[in-house]
Design an enzyme around this catalytic site. Structure first.
Site, PDB file in Angstrom:
ATOM      1  N   ASN A   1     -36.866 -44.204  98.517  1.00 10.99           N
ATOM      2  CA  ASN A   1     -37.683 -44.396  97.147  1.00 10.99           C
ATOM      3  C   ASN A   1     -38.908 -43.436  97.459  1.00 10.99           C
ATOM      4  OD1 ASN A   1     -39.625 -45.073  94.946  1.00 10.99           O
ATOM      5  ND2 ASN A   1     -38.338 -47.118  94.797  1.00 10.99           N
TER       6      ASN A   1
ATOM      7  N   HIS B   1     -38.431 -44.904  90.380  1.00 13.34           N
ATOM      8  CA  HIS B   1     -38.803 -45.816  89.473  1.00 13.34           C
ATOM      9  C   HIS B   1     -40.153 -45.608  88.591  1.00 13.34           C
ATOM     10  CE1 HIS B   1     -39.050 -50.652  89.228  1.00 13.34           C
ATOM     11  NE2 HIS B   1     -39.419 -50.051  88.056  1.00 13.34           N
TER      12      HIS B   1
ATOM     13  N   GLU C   1     -34.304 -46.353  88.789  1.00 12.59           N
ATOM     14  CA  GLU C   1     -34.800 -47.891  88.553  1.00 12.59           C
ATOM     15  C   GLU C   1     -35.633 -48.216  87.320  1.00 12.59           C
ATOM     16  OE1 GLU C   1     -34.598 -49.468  93.265  1.00 12.59           O
ATOM     17  OE2 GLU C   1     -36.420 -49.302  92.369  1.00 12.59           O
TER      18      GLU C   1
ATOM     19  N   THR D   1     -45.829 -53.838  90.955  1.00 10.94           N
ATOM     20  CA  THR D   1     -44.506 -53.656  91.635  1.00 10.94           C
ATOM     21  C   THR D   1     -43.579 -54.726  91.157  1.00 10.94           C
ATOM     22  OG1 THR D   1     -43.462 -53.302  93.831  1.00 10.94           O
ATOM     23  CG2 THR D   1     -45.165 -55.021  93.735  1.00 10.94           C
TER      24      THR D   1
ATOM     25  N   HIS E   1     -36.616 -53.961  98.624  1.00 11.07           N
ATOM     26  CA  HIS E   1     -37.990 -54.576  98.293  1.00 11.07           C
ATOM     27  C   HIS E   1     -38.523 -55.196  99.873  1.00 11.07           C
ATOM     28  CE1 HIS E   1     -41.235 -54.925  95.291  1.00 11.07           C
ATOM     29  NE2 HIS E   1     -41.811 -56.112  96.177  1.00 11.07           N
TER      30      HIS E   1
ATOM     31  N   GLY F   1     -38.695 -47.724 100.068  1.00  9.51           N
ATOM     32  CA  GLY F   1     -40.081 -46.950  99.628  1.00  9.51           C
ATOM     33  C   GLY F   1     -41.228 -47.220 100.514  1.00  9.51           C
ATOM     34  N   HIS F   2     -42.122 -48.267 100.043  1.00  9.65           N
ATOM     35  CA  HIS F   2     -43.233 -48.390 100.473  1.00  9.65           C
ATOM     36  C   HIS F   2     -43.318 -48.157 102.235  1.00  9.65           C
ATOM     37  CE1 HIS F   2     -47.400 -49.542 100.200  1.00  9.65           C
ATOM     38  NE2 HIS F   2     -47.143 -50.519 101.217  1.00  9.65           N
TER      39      HIS F   2
END
Length: 237
Positions: free
Chosen positions: A7, A43, A70, A100, A190, A213-214
């Site tokens: 992501n 996203h 997303e 988020t 997540h 992602g993060h």
């Protein structure tokens, strides 16, 4: 092997913080694929605070692996997905302005709505996935919508695992077993990270794809993007 979709929202956040085009989102997406990732996830949100709608259009010609978009299936998002024709659309029940993602769909309460959205995407040959919590009734509801896959919302697992509680995986294992029985593909995402991804992968039967992602971008600040992508790929074997 479970596929890794990266992501790139946080790359867009960094770019937008100063304006201009540094870092170059399209170059980063190109490089991530060159480093070995099997997909790119974005996203976009209505306020375009990180991924812009134009980014989604521009990435169409850049992503040669799997393109996953997303978001909450509101009108602008639906139009964008139908224009871009990604390989997969993941439906996420984000509230407008949400920092988020914070919960999965109630696939029972919203079954008719989700079914309508999924039929529209499938008519356009786009694979569909629904973001869900690991609850058996919710998994059964997802199957009734006609979705191709579910994406397990893994924040609760990641938090408990960080506290030393490996039993937090149990509801995810049960959800995955049921999803496999119902013919649903399994994605997850997540707060998955290098610290927990191998354990999660080893315990979830039929895990097809993770979207990260993060954590991945944060880890890359210390370890380098190429290195981190390949560290994930090794842990997902």
């Amino acid at each position: 092997m479970t596929k890794l979709s990266v992501n790139i929202n946080k790359i867009a956040t960094l770019r937008n913080a100063r304006g201009g085009n540094v870092p170059d989102l399209l170059k980063v997406a190109t490089d991530i694929q060159r480093f070995g990732a099997q997909g790119i996830t974005i996203h976009p949100r209505p306020d375009e605070r990180h991924i812009r709608y134009q980014d989604a259009r521009d990435l169409k010609t850049i992503v040669h692996t799997e393109y996953n978009i997303e978001g909450n299936p509101q009108h602008n998002f639906i139009d964008l997905v139908l224009e871009c024709r990604p390989d997969q659309v993941t439906l996420v029940p984000d509230a407008i302005g949400a920092l988020t993602s914070s919960a999965g769909w109630d696939t029972i309460q919203h079954q008719a709505y989700l079914t309508e959205m999924i039929q529209e995407f499938k008519r356009n040959q786009i694979r569909t996935s629904i973001f869900v919590d690991p609850q058996l009734a919710i998994i059964e509801g997802a199957q009734k919508t006609g979705a191709d896959r579910i994406e397990l919302y893994t924040e609760a697992f990641a938090y408990q695992y960080s506290l030393g509680n490996p039993k937090a995986i149990t509801p995810y294992v049960q959800a995955a077993i049921l999803a496999n029985e119902l013919g649903l593909g399994i994605n997850a995402g997540h707060d998955l990270s290098l610290d927990n991804i191998a354990f999660f992968k080893q315990n979830i039967p039929g895990l097809l794809e993770v979207s990260i992602g993060h954590a991945l971008i944060a880890e890359a600040l210390y370890l380098g993007l190429d290195n981190v992508v390949n560290m994930y790929l090794q842990k997902l074997k």
